[in-house]
Enzyme design. Structure first.
Site, mmCIF file in Angstrom:
data_model
loop_
_atom_site.group_PDB
_atom_site.id
_atom_site.type_symbol
_atom_site.label_atom_id
_atom_site.label_comp_id
_atom_site.label_asym_id
_atom_site.label_seq_id
_atom_site.Cartn_x
_atom_site.Cartn_y
_atom_site.Cartn_z
ATOM 1 N N ASP A 160 -21.510 15.160 -25.505
ATOM 2 C CA ASP A 160 -19.975 15.210 -25.410
ATOM 3 C C ASP A 160 -19.323 14.235 -24.787
ATOM 4 O O ASP A 160 -18.365 14.315 -23.869
ATOM 5 C CB ASP A 160 -19.627 16.709 -24.752
ATOM 6 C CG ASP A 160 -20.461 16.901 -23.435
ATOM 7 O OD1 ASP A 160 -21.272 15.635 -23.134
ATOM 8 O OD2 ASP A 160 -20.055 17.486 -22.535
ATOM 9 N N ASP A 186 -3.112 8.332 -1.087
ATOM 10 C CA ASP A 186 -3.636 7.242 -0.317
ATOM 11 C C ASP A 186 -4.731 7.016 -0.369
ATOM 12 O O ASP A 186 -5.081 5.690 -0.738
ATOM 13 C CB ASP A 186 -3.386 7.904 1.127
ATOM 14 C CG ASP A 186 -3.739 7.021 2.175
ATOM 15 O OD1 ASP A 186 -3.496 5.880 2.059
ATOM 16 O OD2 ASP A 186 -4.665 7.607 3.338
ATOM 17 N N HIS A 188 3.806 7.002 5.130
ATOM 18 C CA HIS A 188 2.658 7.710 5.420
ATOM 19 C C HIS A 188 1.935 6.695 6.768
ATOM 20 O O HIS A 188 1.090 7.615 7.499
ATOM 21 C CB HIS A 188 1.852 8.209 4.563
ATOM 22 C CG HIS A 188 1.092 6.980 3.913
ATOM 23 N ND1 HIS A 188 1.043 6.128 2.972
ATOM 24 C CD2 HIS A 188 -0.337 6.819 4.212
ATOM 25 C CE1 HIS A 188 0.313 5.634 2.477
ATOM 26 N NE2 HIS A 188 -0.684 5.548 3.389
ATOM 27 N N GLU A 194 0.823 5.903 12.258
ATOM 28 C CA GLU A 194 -0.507 5.288 12.756
ATOM 29 C C GLU A 194 -0.273 3.902 12.897
ATOM 30 O O GLU A 194 -0.831 3.220 14.199
ATOM 31 C CB GLU A 194 -1.389 5.432 11.583
ATOM 32 C CG GLU A 194 -2.646 4.989 11.731
ATOM 33 C CD GLU A 194 -3.312 6.105 12.604
ATOM 34 O OE1 GLU A 194 -2.973 7.335 12.537
ATOM 35 O OE2 GLU A 194 -4.262 5.579 13.483
ATOM 36 N N ASP A 195 0.378 3.044 12.395
ATOM 37 C CA ASP A 195 0.427 1.624 12.242
ATOM 38 C C ASP A 195 1.521 0.920 12.778
ATOM 39 O O ASP A 195 1.463 -0.445 12.706
ATOM 40 C CB ASP A 195 -0.067 1.052 10.906
ATOM 41 C CG ASP A 195 -1.529 1.489 10.434
ATOM 42 O OD1 ASP A 195 -2.156 1.804 11.441
ATOM 43 O OD2 ASP A 195 -1.806 1.473 9.376
ATOM 44 N N HIS A 214 0.841 -1.353 0.045
ATOM 45 C CA HIS A 214 0.078 0.076 0.122
ATOM 46 C C HIS A 214 0.764 1.201 0.059
ATOM 47 O O HIS A 214 0.659 2.103 -0.696
ATOM 48 C CB HIS A 214 -0.916 0.207 1.134
ATOM 49 C CG HIS A 214 -1.646 1.553 1.554
ATOM 50 N ND1 HIS A 214 -2.414 1.912 0.594
ATOM 51 C CD2 HIS A 214 -1.631 2.165 2.363
ATOM 52 C CE1 HIS A 214 -2.937 3.168 0.950
ATOM 53 N NE2 HIS A 214 -2.388 3.291 2.216
#
Ligand code: MN
Length: 298
Positions: free
Chosen positions: A257, A137, A70, A74-75, A46
């Site tokens: 269109d 993300d 990133h 958090e993890d 990821h």
């Protein structure tokens, strides 16, 4: 995997410090070791895909590295201080910014959405790169949404349409905006989406041939103007066809269109010169021609 990414970065940024990117790659891979996504893949896939999306946007080293890292705060067991020690303050504060955007705990959905919008705009003012990482993300999460349960799918898709796609639009990142909208539609109205995919596919070859022919003719006529321009054809993306059909109560056959031709020139004067040529070749449909050159959309 990594080599492709490095080669791509070097193409648009020859001064890139690849050794730091390699370091971040290894750091993130180790930090997420043992974690698995709902798809059954290693979690590290990821952040790596997020970094790839950022490289496709020609982002700088700090943003690519923060993309790789990133989800680390958090993890994983690593925090702001360690990222700062290993990669410097710039990267650490980008990662922290992305982490803060993800931390929302509000009672109602409305509260949560208003709050997440507010946070987005604040982060945007501080460092726009935080938002761009967040968009990348979200894009990868939407690409892999099929592994989530039904309720989560709908919720994420709705949030994507209401918050993330408009922000991508506002930032002028139309490729991400289109993909986010099409992915969201697929989960919000699967039947409508696949019906549209089929209809569009049926006509695609016909439309492509037509558009190539029109471009050829237009180029011949533009040659006499002796000006600098770029010309390209584009197909309307699914969500924008869908929106037209739903909100303007039109059938697929009434969408005129589905494809468009775009001529980009240097000045407003050149714009009108090209438009003049176009109108001598094809008559505008009365009541349907709008002059967005004189009256641009916001
Ligand atoms: Mn993430």
């Amino acid at each position: 995997m990594l080599e492709n990414l490095l080669a791509q970065i070097q193409q648009y940024n020859p001064n890139s410090d690849l050794s730091l990117i390699i370091k971040a790659y290894n750091f993130a891979e180790r930090a997420h070791e043992g974690q698995i996504r709902k798809s059954g893949e290693k979690y590290f896939i990821h952040p790596f895909e997020v970094a790839k999306i950022l490289a496709q946007l020609d982002m700088d080293d700090a943003t690519i590295i923060a993309g790789l890292l990133h989800d680390v705060i958090e993890d994983t067991r690593h925090g702001y201080e360690q990222i700062k020690k290993e990669f410097g303050e710039e990267v650490a504060s980008l990662v922290e910014g992305v982490t803060k955007l993800g931390r929302l705990s509000y009672e109602t959905k409305e509260e949560r959405q208003a709050e997440s919008l507010r946070k987005m705009f604040l982060a945007m003012a501080k460092d726009i790169r935080v938002i761009i990482i967040k968009l990348a993300d979200r894009l990868h999460n939407m690409r892999t949404l099929k592994y989530m349960d039904e309720e989560k799918k709908k919720e994420k898709a709705k949030e994507t349409l209401e918050i993330y796609a408009p922000i991508a639009h506002r930032l002028g990142i139309s490729k991400i905006k289109w993909e986010l909208e099409d992915l969201a539609l697929r989960y919000l109205d699967p039947e409508g989406y696949y019906d549209l995919v089929e209809k569009v596919a049926k006509k695609r070859q016909e439309r492509e041939e037509y558009i190539n022919e029109v471009i050829k003719q237009l180029k011949e006529s533009l040659a006499s103007l002796n000006l600098e321009y770029e010309i390209s054809g584009r197909s309307k993306h699914f969500y924008s066809i869908y929106r037209k059909m739903v909100y303007q109560h039109k059938s697929f056959e009434e969408i005129f269109d589905l494809t468009a031709i775009r001529v980009i020139v240097e000045t407003v004067k050149d714009c009108y010169a090209v438009l003049g040529v176009v109108h001598t070749m094809w008559k505008p449909i009365p009541g349907r021609f709008k002059d967005y050159i004189a009256m641009p959309k916001p």
